[in-house]
Design a protein around this motif. Sequence first.
Motif, PDB file in Angstrom:
ATOM      1  N   ASP A   7       0.840  -1.198   0.000  1.00 33.11           N
ATOM      2  CA  ASP A   7       0.000   0.000   0.000  1.00 33.11           C
ATOM      3  C   ASP A   7       0.876   1.250   0.000  1.00 33.11           C
ATOM      4  O   ASP A   7       1.149   1.833   1.047  1.00 33.11           O
ATOM      5  N   PRO A   8       1.339   1.672  -1.192  1.00 33.70           N
ATOM      6  CA  PRO A   8       2.199   2.857  -1.267  1.00 33.70           C
ATOM      7  C   PRO A   8       1.487   4.082  -0.684  1.00 33.70           C
ATOM      8  O   PRO A   8       0.313   4.329  -1.007  1.00 33.70           O
ATOM      9  N   PRO A   9       2.155   4.850   0.172  1.00 36.94           N
ATOM     10  CA  PRO A   9       1.510   5.993   0.812  1.00 36.94           C
ATOM     11  C   PRO A   9       0.976   7.026  -0.182  1.00 36.94           C
ATOM     12  O   PRO A   9      -0.034   7.669   0.075  1.00 36.94           O
ATOM     13  N   GLU A  10       1.626   7.154  -1.347  1.00 36.46           N
ATOM     14  CA  GLU A  10       1.170   8.148  -2.314  1.00 36.46           C
ATOM     15  C   GLU A  10      -0.183   7.800  -2.933  1.00 36.46           C
ATOM     16  O   GLU A  10      -0.829   8.656  -3.547  1.00 36.46           O
ATOM     17  N   LEU A  11      -0.656   6.563  -2.742  1.00 39.48           N
ATOM     18  CA  LEU A  11      -1.974   6.169  -3.242  1.00 39.48           C
ATOM     19  C   LEU A  11      -3.083   6.432  -2.229  1.00 39.48           C
ATOM     20  O   LEU A  11      -4.255   6.284  -2.546  1.00 39.48           O
ATOM     21  N   GLY A  12      -2.710   6.805  -1.018  1.00 38.67           N
ATOM     22  CA  GLY A  12      -3.698   7.015   0.033  1.00 38.67           C
ATOM     23  C   GLY A  12      -4.047   5.692   0.698  1.00 38.67           C
ATOM     24  O   GLY A  12      -3.825   4.626   0.134  1.00 38.67           O
ATOM     25  N   HIS A  19      -4.116  -2.157  -1.920  1.00 40.94           N
ATOM     26  CA  HIS A  19      -3.743  -1.723  -3.270  1.00 40.94           C
ATOM     27  C   HIS A  19      -3.046  -2.854  -4.019  1.00 40.94           C
ATOM     28  O   HIS A  19      -3.229  -3.013  -5.227  1.00 40.94           O
TER      29      HIS A  19
END
Length: 140
Positions: A7-12, A19
């Motif tokens: 879950d990359p942080p830039e995706l929220g 994700h």
Amino acid sequence: MVFDPIDPPELGPPSGFSHGMLAPAGARVLLVAGQVAAGPGGAIITDDFVEQFGIALDRVIAVVRAAGGDERSIGRLTIYVTDLATYRAQRRALAPIYRERMGRHFPAMALVEVSGLVDPRALVEIEATAAIPAAGAGSA
């Protein structure tokens, strides 16, 4: 847990899904065909949307268990519905059905509204991708 959530942080932050899901090295991939609320004879056994969701998910999990995994082995679910408005209206009723079967395991998911499914009585169809631990590896 068989998968590591990605879950990359830039995706929220995801809510009720991940994700991405990374399978462990050496796991075998299981592709589960779309499952509907059919009984052993292949006929749809209820016209209730929530019941159809539960039965279809049960059938997905049955395939995963038959291959040697469990619900935590599921890395991706694609849920097809014939009426998105019905899905949205039934979300509160679907939550406990999902939790009873999947616990707090939230794979990567997609929900798709379709104009129809092969069986005209089917309101929900669920397909999955799972990672089954290699023989002797056991599940985490």
